[in-house]
Design a protein around this motif. Structure first.
Motif, short mmCIF file in Angstrom:
data_model
loop_
_atom_site.label_atom_id
_atom_site.label_comp_id
_atom_site.label_asym_id
_atom_site.label_seq_id
_atom_site.Cartn_x
_atom_site.Cartn_y
_atom_site.Cartn_z
N MET A 1 13.35 4.26 52.48
CA MET A 1 12.91 4.95 53.05
C MET A 1 11.99 4.80 53.67
O MET A 1 10.57 3.84 53.69
N LYS A 2 11.89 5.69 54.68
CA LYS A 2 10.94 6.15 55.94
C LYS A 2 9.16 6.58 55.18
O LYS A 2 8.87 6.88 54.37
N PRO A 3 8.14 5.58 56.16
CA PRO A 3 7.00 5.66 55.24
C PRO A 3 6.60 6.99 55.30
O PRO A 3 5.31 7.20 54.03
N ALA A 4 6.64 8.10 55.65
CA ALA A 4 5.97 9.58 55.79
C ALA A 4 7.17 9.82 53.90
O ALA A 4 6.58 10.62 54.16
N ASP A 5 8.04 9.52 54.29
CA ASP A 5 9.12 10.12 53.24
C ASP A 5 8.00 9.18 51.61
O ASP A 5 7.48 9.95 50.82
N GLU A 6 7.58 8.02 51.63
CA GLU A 6 6.22 7.75 51.05
C GLU A 6 5.06 8.30 50.55
O GLU A 6 4.48 7.98 49.40
N ALA A 7 4.90 8.57 51.55
CA ALA A 7 3.55 9.66 51.30
C ALA A 7 3.59 11.23 51.05
O ALA A 7 3.11 11.94 50.32
N GLY A 8 5.31 11.37 50.32
CA GLY A 8 5.44 12.74 50.08
C GLY A 8 5.48 13.87 51.10
O GLY A 8 5.66 14.81 50.72
N VAL A 9 5.64 13.86 52.04
CA VAL A 9 5.97 14.84 53.81
C VAL A 9 6.76 13.73 54.33
O VAL A 9 7.17 12.85 54.88
N ARG A 10 7.74 14.46 54.47
CA ARG A 10 8.89 14.33 55.65
C ARG A 10 8.99 15.74 56.59
O ARG A 10 9.22 16.27 57.02
N TYR A 11 9.51 14.08 57.79
CA TYR A 11 8.86 15.37 59.42
C TYR A 11 10.39 14.93 60.38
O TYR A 11 10.89 14.26 60.10
N ASP A 12 11.06 16.38 60.24
CA ASP A 12 12.34 16.23 61.18
C ASP A 12 12.24 17.16 62.68
O ASP A 12 11.40 18.01 62.79
N PRO A 33 -4.32 13.21 48.55
CA PRO A 33 -4.72 12.47 49.91
C PRO A 33 -3.53 12.16 50.88
O PRO A 33 -4.09 12.16 51.68
N ALA A 34 -2.78 11.12 49.99
CA ALA A 34 -1.86 10.28 51.03
C ALA A 34 -0.87 11.95 51.96
O ALA A 34 -0.76 11.30 53.12
N MET A 35 -0.50 12.56 50.97
CA MET A 35 0.11 13.07 51.62
C MET A 35 -1.14 14.09 53.10
O MET A 35 0.50 14.33 54.31
N TRP A 36 -1.83 14.55 52.76
CA TRP A 36 -2.54 15.30 53.53
C TRP A 36 -3.29 14.67 55.18
O TRP A 36 -3.14 15.04 56.29
N ALA A 37 -3.17 12.95 54.74
CA ALA A 37 -3.00 12.61 55.91
C ALA A 37 -1.38 12.16 56.61
O ALA A 37 -2.01 12.00 58.21
N GLU A 38 -0.76 12.46 55.97
CA GLU A 38 1.06 12.13 56.84
C GLU A 38 0.96 13.37 57.78
O GLU A 38 1.23 13.59 58.17
N LEU A 39 0.08 14.90 57.02
CA LEU A 39 0.18 15.20 58.04
C LEU A 39 -0.30 15.93 58.74
O LEU A 39 -0.02 16.43 59.83
N GLY A 40 -1.46 15.37 58.96
CA GLY A 40 -2.40 14.87 60.75
C GLY A 40 -1.91 13.86 61.15
O GLY A 40 -1.87 14.21 62.18
N ASN A 41 -1.00 12.86 60.71
CA ASN A 41 -0.39 12.36 61.93
C ASN A 41 0.81 13.25 61.98
O ASN A 41 1.29 12.28 64.02
N ILE A 42 1.27 14.09 61.32
CA ILE A 42 2.31 14.78 62.06
C ILE A 42 1.79 15.29 63.28
O ILE A 42 2.00 15.51 64.50
N SER A 43 0.50 15.96 62.96
CA SER A 43 -0.14 16.43 63.94
C SER A 43 -0.27 15.78 65.34
O SER A 43 -0.13 16.91 66.30
N GLY A 96 -11.92 15.58 56.88
CA GLY A 96 -10.77 15.06 57.36
C GLY A 96 -9.72 15.64 56.69
O GLY A 96 -8.78 16.14 56.74
N PHE A 97 -9.16 16.52 55.22
CA PHE A 97 -8.44 16.82 54.26
C PHE A 97 -8.84 18.32 55.09
O PHE A 97 -6.56 18.71 54.63
#
Length: 253
Positions: A1-12, A33-43, A96-97
């Motif tokens: 499982m990729k880290p993004a998947d662990e946060a509950g968000v997948r990026y393709d 909040p972990a999902m929101w952090a990953e959404l921010g990372n994707i941006s 941040g959220f």
């Protein structure tokens, strides 16, 4: 499982199209909040070549909103912990959220929410921050924060009021009621509503139409439309002139 998947968000990434998938289907993609952090990372890691971002939920729901088990827990981002912070620290944490949602308004990309099933609270606001919302006919919106004694705080209130008007937006936020897809369509919350088995095809067709248009023109048009609510007629006329001048110069180079 990729880290993004662990946060509950997948990026393709597929050329000029990025797909962001909330992937906690067992809890209807309830957000943390972990999902929101990953959404921010994707941006921050989106390539400049991306023109369209599709946001969707895995399984039978877009997102059931805030994960209450996380919100009522003991983590740094729990409601209890936020309440213990100074007003300034709490506001900074919420900012941040918000950034996990508000990047979807960026003029450099067109963002599409593909919504099936429930889009509640944070899920509704995630869809609202997208430029367009394609709904399956089983979609249900709700601004449910009021049922927890909270307010919508993830960038959804202004867009909601712009789409349906201040009076209707107030009613939606104060009641937290469910809005079925057909009503969402009538109110202007949906770009279009399609049968559930046609959702992916409808999103693909819209994406293809956007990609077929000139990239520079699309970005300028999005910027014009995004700012229209804050400009006077004279200011909007000026913004149009300036945008067209840039386009003419770019096309003639």
């Amino acid at each position: 499982m990729k880290p993004a998947d662990e946060a509950g968000v997948r990026y393709d990434l597929d050329g000029p199209v990025a797909t962001v998938t909330l992937c906690r289907p067992k809890v209807l993609n309830a957000q943390t909040p972990a999902m929101w952090a990953e959404l921010g990372n994707i941006s921050r890691k989106l390539p400049g070549s991306v023109r369209v971002v599709i946001v969707r939920g895995e399984g039978r729901a877009f997102s059931a909103g805030l994960d209450l088990s996380a919100a009522r827990g003991e983590g740094d981002s729990s409601l209890a912990r936020l309440a213990q912070l100074s007003p300034e620290e709490c506001a900074d944490r919420i900012a941040g959220f918000q950034s996990a949602f508000t990047w979807l308004r960026n003029p450099s990309v067109v963002t599409i929410a593909a919504v099936r099933g429930h889009a509640i609270g944070a899920g509704f606001q995630l869809a609202l921050n997208c430029d367009m919302r394609i709904l399956a006919d089983d979609a249900r919106f709700s601004m449910a924060e009021v049922t927890l004694g909270l307010v919508p705080d993830l960038g959804g209130t202004k867009r909601l009021a712009e789409l349906v008007g201040p009076s209707r937006a107030l009613e939606i936020c104060l009641t937290g009621r469910r809005i079925p897809a057909d009503e969402a369509d009538r109110l202007g919350l949906a770009t279009t509503v399609v049968p559930g088995d046609q959702l992916d095809a409808a999103v693909a067709d819209l994406t293809a139409a956007i990609l077929a248009a000139d990239h520079g023109a699309v970005s300028e048009i999005k910027a014009l439309m995004t700012g229209v609510g804050t400009r006077t007629y004279a200011e909007q006329d000026r913004a149009e002139r300036e945008a067209q001048t840039r386009r003419l110069r770019d096309l003639m180079e």
